[in-house]
Design a protein around this motif. Sequence first.
Motif, PDB file in Angstrom:
ATOM      1  N   ILE A   1     -16.125  -3.979 107.098  1.00 13.55           N
ATOM      2  CA  ILE A   1     -15.130  -3.653 108.121  1.00 13.55           C
ATOM      3  C   ILE A   1     -14.985  -2.139 108.298  1.00 13.55           C
ATOM      4  O   ILE A   1     -15.181  -1.600 109.396  1.00 13.55           O
ATOM      5  CB  ILE A   1     -13.760  -4.266 107.774  1.00 13.55           C
ATOM      6  N   THR A   2     -14.650  -1.436 107.210  1.00 10.24           N
ATOM      7  CA  THR A   2     -14.341  -0.008 107.326  1.00 10.24           C
ATOM      8  C   THR A   2     -15.570   0.816 107.726  1.00 10.24           C
ATOM      9  O   THR A   2     -15.465   1.756 108.523  1.00 10.24           O
ATOM     10  CB  THR A   2     -13.763   0.538 106.006  1.00 10.24           C
ATOM     11  N   GLY A   3     -16.731   0.479 107.163  1.00 11.83           N
ATOM     12  CA  GLY A   3     -17.946   1.218 107.512  1.00 11.83           C
ATOM     13  C   GLY A   3     -18.273   1.097 108.981  1.00 11.83           C
ATOM     14  O   GLY A   3     -18.622   2.092 109.645  1.00 11.83           O
ATOM     15  N   THR A   4     -18.142  -0.103 109.524  1.00 13.09           N
ATOM     16  CA  THR A   4     -18.442  -0.334 110.936  1.00 13.09           C
ATOM     17  C   THR A   4     -17.436   0.361 111.845  1.00 13.09           C
ATOM     18  O   THR A   4     -17.806   0.997 112.842  1.00 13.09           O
ATOM     19  CB  THR A   4     -18.463  -1.849 111.238  1.00 13.09           C
ATOM     20  N   VAL A   5     -16.152   0.251 111.490  1.00  9.44           N
ATOM     21  CA  VAL A   5     -15.099   0.858 112.311  1.00  9.44           C
ATOM     22  C   VAL A   5     -15.201   2.385 112.294  1.00  9.44           C
ATOM     23  O   VAL A   5     -15.106   3.039 113.339  1.00  9.44           O
ATOM     24  CB  VAL A   5     -13.710   0.400 111.829  1.00  9.44           C
ATOM     25  N   LEU A   6     -15.390   2.964 111.104  1.00 12.00           N
ATOM     26  CA  LEU A   6     -15.507   4.423 111.011  1.00 12.00           C
ATOM     27  C   LEU A   6     -16.737   4.930 111.777  1.00 12.00           C
ATOM     28  O   LEU A   6     -16.689   5.973 112.434  1.00 12.00           O
ATOM     29  CB  LEU A   6     -15.590   4.853 109.551  1.00 12.00           C
ATOM     30  N   SER A   7     -17.841   4.180 111.693  1.00 15.79           N
ATOM     31  CA  SER A   7     -19.039   4.556 112.444  1.00 15.79           C
ATOM     32  C   SER A   7     -18.757   4.544 113.940  1.00 15.79           C
ATOM     33  O   SER A   7     -19.188   5.445 114.674  1.00 15.79           O
ATOM     34  CB  SER A   7     -20.188   3.596 112.117  1.00 15.79           C
TER      35      SER A   7
ATOM     36  N   PHE B   1     -20.349  15.349 113.330  1.00 17.63           N
ATOM     37  CA  PHE B   1     -20.053  13.932 113.547  1.00 17.63           C
ATOM     38  C   PHE B   1     -21.297  13.058 113.397  1.00 17.63           C
ATOM     39  O   PHE B   1     -21.178  11.864 113.111  1.00 17.63           O
ATOM     40  CB  PHE B   1     -19.386  13.736 114.910  1.00 17.63           C
ATOM     41  N   GLU B   2     -22.478  13.637 113.568  1.00 20.97           N
ATOM     42  CA  GLU B   2     -23.712  12.910 113.248  1.00 20.97           C
ATOM     43  C   GLU B   2     -23.739  12.592 111.756  1.00 20.97           C
ATOM     44  O   GLU B   2     -24.087  11.477 111.349  1.00 20.97           O
ATOM     45  CB  GLU B   2     -24.931  13.750 113.633  1.00 20.97           C
TER      46      GLU B   2
ATOM     47  N   THR C   1     -18.244   7.636 118.626  1.00 16.89           N
ATOM     48  CA  THR C   1     -17.606   7.869 119.924  1.00 16.89           C
ATOM     49  C   THR C   1     -17.137   9.312 120.055  1.00 16.89           C
ATOM     50  O   THR C   1     -17.316   9.939 121.103  1.00 16.89           O
ATOM     51  CB  THR C   1     -16.420   6.912 120.107  1.00 16.89           C
ATOM     52  N   ILE C   2     -16.549   9.849 118.975  1.00 19.17           N
ATOM     53  CA  ILE C   2     -16.122  11.252 119.001  1.00 19.17           C
ATOM     54  C   ILE C   2     -17.333  12.167 119.205  1.00 19.17           C
ATOM     55  O   ILE C   2     -17.252  13.182 119.910  1.00 19.17           O
ATOM     56  CB  ILE C   2     -15.378  11.615 117.694  1.00 19.17           C
ATOM     57  N   LYS C   3     -18.454  11.785 118.583  1.00 22.93           N
ATOM     58  CA  LYS C   3     -19.686  12.575 118.725  1.00 22.93           C
ATOM     59  C   LYS C   3     -20.097  12.723 120.185  1.00 22.93           C
ATOM     60  O   LYS C   3     -20.634  13.767 120.582  1.00 22.93           O
ATOM     61  CB  LYS C   3     -20.795  11.893 117.919  1.00 22.93           C
ATOM     62  N   SER C   4     -19.829  11.707 120.987  1.00 24.82           N
ATOM     63  CA  SER C   4     -20.220  11.758 122.401  1.00 24.82           C
ATOM     64  C   SER C   4     -19.414  12.776 123.191  1.00 24.82           C
ATOM     65  O   SER C   4     -19.770  13.103 124.325  1.00 24.82           O
ATOM     66  CB  SER C   4     -20.066  10.370 123.038  1.00 24.82           C
TER      67      SER C   4
ATOM     68  N   ASP D   1     -28.173   9.161 130.174  1.00 24.61           N
ATOM     69  CA  ASP D   1     -27.171  10.169 129.833  1.00 24.61           C
ATOM     70  C   ASP D   1     -26.680   9.879 128.420  1.00 24.61           C
ATOM     71  O   ASP D   1     -26.023   8.862 128.185  1.00 24.61           O
ATOM     72  CB  ASP D   1     -26.006  10.118 130.819  1.00 24.61           C
ATOM     73  N   TRP D   2     -26.999  10.755 127.470  1.00 26.78           N
ATOM     74  CA  TRP D   2     -26.749  10.451 126.063  1.00 26.78           C
ATOM     75  C   TRP D   2     -25.273  10.222 125.758  1.00 26.78           C
ATOM     76  O   TRP D   2     -24.930   9.400 124.899  1.00 26.78           O
ATOM     77  CB  TRP D   2     -27.302  11.569 125.176  1.00 26.78           C
ATOM     78  N   ARG D   3     -24.374  10.912 126.447  1.00 24.64           N
ATOM     79  CA  ARG D   3     -22.939  10.742 126.171  1.00 24.64           C
ATOM     80  C   ARG D   3     -22.462   9.335 126.553  1.00 24.64           C
ATOM     81  O   ARG D   3     -21.755   8.671 125.780  1.00 24.64           O
ATOM     82  CB  ARG D   3     -22.132  11.800 126.927  1.00 24.64           C
TER      83      ARG D   3
END
Length: 536
Positions: free
Chosen positions: A174-180, A199-200, A185-188, A254-256
């Motif tokens: 759960i936590t690994g998937t959610v944090l990823s 963030f990568e 998303t923030i990375k975008s 578009d990568w974002r």
Amino acid sequence: MDLDEILNDFGLGTYQVTVCTIIGLVLMYSNISPLSYAITASDLKYRCEIPQCDTDNPSYNQDWLNLAIPVNNRTNEPYKCLKYHYIPQNTNKTNISANSTCMQGAFNVNRKEKCNKWVFDEMERTIVNDFGIMCEENKWKLSMVGTVNSVGQFVGIPLSGYISDKYGRKYIFITGTVLSAIFGTIKSFAANYYSFLVFEYLDSMASSGVYAATFVLAIEFVSPKSRVLVSTVVGCFYPMGAVIMGFTAYVILDWRIIVRILYLPGLLVLGAAWYVPESLRWLQTENRVAEVAKVLSKVAESNGKTIPDCVKDALVVNIKANGNTNKNQMTCRKLMREIFDSKELLLRIINCSFCWFTITLVYYGLSLTSVEFSGNKYFNFMLVNAVELPASLTLWYVMENFSRRKTQAYSFFFSGIGCIMVNLISENYTWMKLFLFLSSKFAITMSFNAMYVYTAEMFPTELRMTLFGITSMFGRMGVMFAPQMTLLSAYFGQYVPILLFGILSITAGALSFFFPETKDRKLPDTVKQAEFEVEI
């Protein structure tokens, strides 16, 4: 009575199938993070803008390119950041014609200069044009994204293993998937190259343990006789994540936007938190017998059976037995002594570590270099990952009918031969080169999956998980080197990394014949038993 006996009696029911399907979807999602930089940090095809020749809406291909821009002999493409010096007043008076077409003699081919404006082949957006990572000398910045991703995995895997053992497989699920999903998303929205790298790294570290924890969650939820089927089917979900990513990139460009479309669905795993149970074996080792019995009741009900009253008492007895066994675990000092006192075991560890390094380097290297291959890079990326599905199914048949040693060795050989043959085929036969490239990925995928089983079978029970961790850690080093293969290709030619993959694969195949045969044999419990395998 233990859990395997109970699950064998219950069979494989709808509840287990549903849970394993959800787990498969999460596995599919978990393949986005380790490969997303192949899309976001993908290099683009561009050239210098020539103001004297290009129109207001310039296109990449022009008849006069060879007159204005020097050609890179390694790639047979125009240099990305060099152009010939323009001569304002040409003595031949053949400077530029009325229709703005550049004429011979308008440029001094003996004088080259850098440019600061570019014309791109397609309206594609990656961090290259977003963050201004132009020119061959900045190619290392694109490779650095993959290295940072690999370092995140290197740090995250042991960390998530510790968290998984302490707080449970479902916690990482759960936590690994959610944090990823959050970090991705923030990375975008990254404003510059360095915030993107931060963030990568966080995304990679958060998601690195999801595959192992989720896969174990599925395997521990079914009976031993169903594990081969479940592991094969669930494992087929994993490459589909990369295929979907390639298709999304092919459509969006578009990568974002691509990253947001791919990462945001990870938050949906919160909706499955109430349905997917914790690992039965982990609950058992934590003495949470009531929760084990509750999960087993659901399994029994979905199979049209009821859980006997004696099962709870049997589980308690089994927990006590496991507790006594854990007291006899070896110290680190004794562990090292056991390894170095056995020449056969030490050589096997070194050999296995090299094979793991080769597998991960070739496996991820082929996926990443596919975007450098001729043809549409996203189509190639989809193909090179889709080929893992038939490879997984083929391995299932091969390992049931052939020896482990031959399976491992020949899968290495076929991958190596395919890589070398790619360089021998003329560029005019694009589809033949692509076929050999895909064949190499097919074979190395079989080798990758077979190595998981083979490594577990060739080491003794008392050292199995420790030695598995040591050898697979060298595999993480292969993952760290894989992103640099595109840099190697840029400086020395596209054939160099593929040739390196071929040589390493053939070498690992030859070394695989020194492994003991383990198929249909009792797993060794002690170092002496593991040494005896060599003599059989």
